[in-house]
Design an enzyme around this catalytic site. Structure first.
Site, short mmCIF file in Angstrom:
data_model
loop_
_atom_site.label_atom_id
_atom_site.label_comp_id
_atom_site.label_asym_id
_atom_site.label_seq_id
_atom_site.Cartn_x
_atom_site.Cartn_y
_atom_site.Cartn_z
N TYR A 145 0.39 -22.27 -5.91
CA TYR A 145 0.00 -22.21 -7.44
C TYR A 145 2.46 -21.72 -7.79
O TYR A 145 2.85 -22.01 -6.37
CB TYR A 145 -0.26 -20.93 -7.72
CG TYR A 145 -0.32 -19.58 -6.92
CD1 TYR A 145 1.40 -18.52 -6.11
CD2 TYR A 145 -0.69 -19.71 -5.46
CE1 TYR A 145 0.95 -17.66 -5.42
CE2 TYR A 145 -1.13 -18.75 -3.99
CZ TYR A 145 0.01 -17.22 -4.56
OH TYR A 145 -0.40 -16.50 -4.21
N ASP A 151 -4.18 -2.65 4.31
CA ASP A 151 -4.72 -3.16 5.49
C ASP A 151 -5.26 -2.45 7.06
O ASP A 151 -6.26 -2.92 7.78
CB ASP A 151 -3.83 -4.02 5.76
CG ASP A 151 -3.79 -5.25 4.75
OD1 ASP A 151 -4.66 -5.87 4.15
OD2 ASP A 151 -3.37 -7.10 5.44
N ARG A 155 6.39 -12.48 -3.30
CA ARG A 155 5.84 -11.03 -2.74
C ARG A 155 7.61 -10.27 -2.29
O ARG A 155 7.04 -8.30 -3.03
CB ARG A 155 5.72 -11.21 -0.47
CG ARG A 155 4.50 -11.24 -0.99
CD ARG A 155 3.91 -11.89 0.57
NE ARG A 155 3.28 -12.31 0.87
CZ ARG A 155 1.74 -10.96 0.86
NH1 ARG A 155 2.44 -10.37 1.36
NH2 ARG A 155 0.50 -10.96 1.08
N GLU A 167 9.23 3.46 6.83
CA GLU A 167 8.95 2.30 7.02
C GLU A 167 10.03 1.87 8.43
O GLU A 167 11.40 1.72 8.71
CB GLU A 167 9.77 1.65 5.78
CG GLU A 167 9.69 -0.01 6.07
CD GLU A 167 8.26 -0.79 6.98
OE1 GLU A 167 7.39 -0.97 6.39
OE2 GLU A 167 8.54 -1.78 7.44
N ALA A 195 1.03 -1.32 0.24
CA ALA A 195 -0.13 -0.02 0.17
C ALA A 195 0.22 1.01 -0.15
O ALA A 195 1.04 2.32 -1.31
CB ALA A 195 -0.67 -0.32 1.35
C1 LIG Z 1 -2.12 -15.95 3.32
C2 LIG Z 1 -1.96 -14.50 3.19
C3 LIG Z 1 -2.25 -14.71 1.65
C4 LIG Z 1 -2.63 -13.45 0.55
N1 LIG Z 1 -2.97 -13.42 -0.78
C5 LIG Z 1 -2.84 -12.75 -2.09
C6 LIG Z 1 -2.82 -12.48 -2.61
O1 LIG Z 1 -2.71 -13.47 -3.38
N2 LIG Z 1 -3.36 -11.09 -3.17
C7 LIG Z 1 -3.72 -10.42 -2.74
O2 LIG Z 1 -3.86 -9.49 -3.49
N3 LIG Z 1 -3.62 -9.87 -1.52
C8 LIG Z 1 -3.15 -10.84 -0.67
N4 LIG Z 1 -2.69 -11.32 0.03
C9 LIG Z 1 -3.27 -9.98 1.08
C10 LIG Z 1 -1.92 -9.24 1.72
O3 LIG Z 1 -1.15 -9.86 1.98
C11 LIG Z 1 -2.87 -7.35 2.17
O4 LIG Z 1 -3.16 -7.25 1.85
C12 LIG Z 1 -1.29 -6.43 1.71
O5 LIG Z 1 0.38 -7.58 2.26
C13 LIG Z 1 -1.63 -5.16 2.45
O6 LIG Z 1 -0.38 -4.00 2.11
P1 LIG Z 1 -0.29 -2.89 3.06
O7 LIG Z 1 0.78 -2.50 2.83
O8 LIG Z 1 -1.02 -2.40 3.81
O9 LIG Z 1 0.02 -4.23 4.59
P2 LIG Z 1 1.67 -4.53 4.93
O10 LIG Z 1 1.80 -5.54 3.65
O11 LIG Z 1 1.66 -5.26 6.53
O12 LIG Z 1 2.70 -3.14 5.15
C14 LIG Z 1 2.51 -2.28 6.51
C15 LIG Z 1 4.07 -1.85 6.40
O13 LIG Z 1 4.01 -0.82 7.43
C16 LIG Z 1 5.18 -1.34 8.14
N5 LIG Z 1 5.09 -0.17 9.56
C17 LIG Z 1 3.89 -1.02 10.49
N6 LIG Z 1 4.10 -0.07 11.33
C18 LIG Z 1 4.48 0.66 11.03
C19 LIG Z 1 4.98 1.93 11.48
N7 LIG Z 1 4.73 2.50 12.90
N8 LIG Z 1 5.92 2.83 11.40
C20 LIG Z 1 6.64 2.54 9.92
N9 LIG Z 1 6.40 1.71 9.45
C21 LIG Z 1 5.09 0.89 9.85
C22 LIG Z 1 5.29 -3.23 8.12
O14 LIG Z 1 6.61 -2.69 8.82
C23 LIG Z 1 5.26 -2.88 6.29
O15 LIG Z 1 6.36 -2.74 5.67
C24 LIG Z 1 -2.66 -12.34 1.68
C25 LIG Z 1 -2.46 -12.16 3.15
C26 LIG Z 1 -2.75 -13.53 4.04
C27 LIG Z 1 -2.68 -13.62 5.37
#
Ligand SMILES: Cc1cc2nc3c(=O)[nH]c(=O)nc-3n(C[C@H](O)[C@H](O)[C@H](O)COP(=O)(O)OP(=O)(O)OC[C@H]3O[C@@H](n4cnc5c(N)ncnc54)[C@H](O)[C@@H]3O)c2cc1C
Length: 388
Positions: free
Chosen positions: A215, A293, A107, A33, A14
């Site tokens: 996969y 998320d 990933r 980060e 994101a």
């Molecule tokens: C088993 C599994 C399989 C999945 N398969 C799929 C799929 O095939 N396709 C799909 O579209 N989605 C899939 N998902 C969902 C997907 O992984 C998540 O929706 C996505 O990774 C969310 O991204 P994000 O950037 O919102 O959060 P995250 O990936 O959690 O990134 C958050 C980032 O913020 C950082 N952070 C946290 N707190 C702080 C802070 N206080 N200060 C600074 N940095 C911070 C963390 O270190 C991290 O780098 C899957 C999820 C799971 C659990």
């Protein structure tokens, strides 16, 4: 409009996609980060056409294609016998129907290509190894408190994941809650996977209270395996080790004998507690917005969590380029919420359908077979065919 500077907490999918989407519209950002080195945990990620199209629009199409495997189909099969139930055509069909391919990636490969693009863009500043602690509104901006000081921005985007630390700054936001399910994950070299497991496709094995998604990634050299089971547990470690004996015990009956061929292998498993964030809470408070998320973590049963984060980033950047900050963030929430709510609910329903047992499972399989793959896939046109 006066140029603005945006703070982004979190360099996950994101956060990085938001920074790139803003930069492509001429908006500068700083990404904070907490980890010092970005090494994406987890293994595979399915990037459906709705998300792939946006990444292509950011100029990442070639890099994605180099890293991706293109599955011919998603095969639903019985967890007992491995017999096919139905096959949803992807490959050329997805490309023609949705204007972008369905891609399977490691990933780490997606994270690397996003990071490379971020590092190449002078409008994006990336601060690694810095933790965002809290954010407060000021009369004309926000102040972000870090573990090593403070930064001021015109807008703050909390892309800090399902257990978002910045969330308390958004009044009425939904807290995370454990779903009562865990995902067990591993990758294996293609050579040791069961021979009759097609390697160019996504396979979903269905059984009572559990399902398995398999996969290929990394030029189909590795097979990514995810087993979702009903298991109450709450933990925020993406890589907690899982005891293979627990899985063997779960899948030792006749009703799961095909799955037991995988759980019987000598593999290293990691376990991840599937945590949800109900999407109906607030995502925005004046100049602060939750994304990905942090706003709406969903069960991964439609493989749409990262895809929704990528769509969020695109819409948010477009709105920030076209309206004053507070108005743009409200518009982002209003535009995204109906779609995300629907995807979130549909992912939950998919889990219930996948985990049926007994006569209900027989009825499900017969219905799926009768409907056929093309019509079943057609039920997801609204997801894959979405355009900003
Ligand atoms: C088993 C599994 C399989 C999945 N398969 C799929 C799929 O095939 N396709 C799909 O579209 N989605 C899939 N998902 C969902 C997907 O992984 C998540 O929706 C996505 O990774 C969310 O991204 P994000 O950037 O919102 O959060 P995250 O990936 O959690 O990134 C958050 C980032 O913020 C950082 N952070 C946290 N707190 C702080 C802070 N206080 N200060 C600074 N940095 C911070 C963390 O270190 C991290 O780098 C899957 C999820 C799971 C659990």
């Amino acid at each position: 409009m006066t140029p603005i500077r945006v703070g982004i907490a979190g360099a996950g999918i994101a956060g990085l996609t938001t920074a790139l989407s803003l930069a492509r519209r001429g908006i500068a950002s700083t990404v904070i980060e907490r980890t010092a080195q970005l090494s994406e945990v987890g293994a595979g990620l399915q990037i459906s056409p709705n998300a792939g199209r946006i990444l292509e629009g950011l100029g990442l199409g070639d890099a994605l294609d180099r890293a991706a495997v293109f599955p011919e189909a998603i095969d639903m099969r019985s967890g007992r016998t491995g017999e096919p139930i139905v096959s949803l055509p992807l490959g050329e069909h997805a490309r023609a129907a949705f204007g972008a391919p369905y891609r399977l990636l490691h990933r780490a490969d997606l994270q690397s290509l996003l990071l490379e693009a971020v590092e190449a863009d002078p409008r994006i500043e990336l601060k690694l190894g810095v933790e965002a602690r809290a954010v407060t509104q000021t009369p004309d901006g926000v102040t972000l408190s870090l573990d090593n000081g403070e930064l001021g921005f015109d807008a703050m985007i909390a892309a800090d994941g399902v257990r978002s630390r910045l969330k308390p700054a958004v009044a009425g936001a939904s807290p995370p809650r454990p779903s009562g399910r865990t995902a067990w994950r591993t990758t294996i070299p293609v050579g040791i996977a069961p021979r009759d497991l097609p390697h160019e496709r996504t396979t979903v094995l269905l059984s009572r209270a559990a399902h398995v998604v398999i996969y290929p990634v990394r030029s189909a050299r590795l097979i990514n395996i995810i087993i979702v089971i009903e298991e109450p547990w709450d933990n925020d470690d993406w890589s907690a080790p899982g005891d293979a004996a627990v899985l063997r015990q779960r899948f030792d009956s006749d009703s799961t004998r095909y799955i037991s061929r995988l759980t019987g292998l000598d593999l290293q498993w990691t376990r991840w507690c599937l945590t949800e964030v109900v999407p109906t809470g607030a995502w925005v408070d004046d100049r602060i917005a939750l994304i990905g998320d942090a706003a709406h973590a969903m069960l991964p049963f439609l493989a749409q969590g990262a895809a929704m984060a990528i769509e969020d980033a695109d819409v948010l950047a477009r709105e920030l380029a076209n309206a004053p900050v507070a108005e743009a963030l409200q518009r982002y929430q209003a535009l995204r919420r109906p779609r995300v709510n629907r995807v979130w609910k549909t992912a939950r329903q998919a889990g219930q359908i996948y985990h049926l047992g007994g006569a209900m499972a027989v009825a499900r399989d017969m219905t799926m077979t009768a409907l056929g793959g093309q019509r079943l896939l057609g039920r997801y046109d609204w997801i894959y065919g979405w355009k900003p």
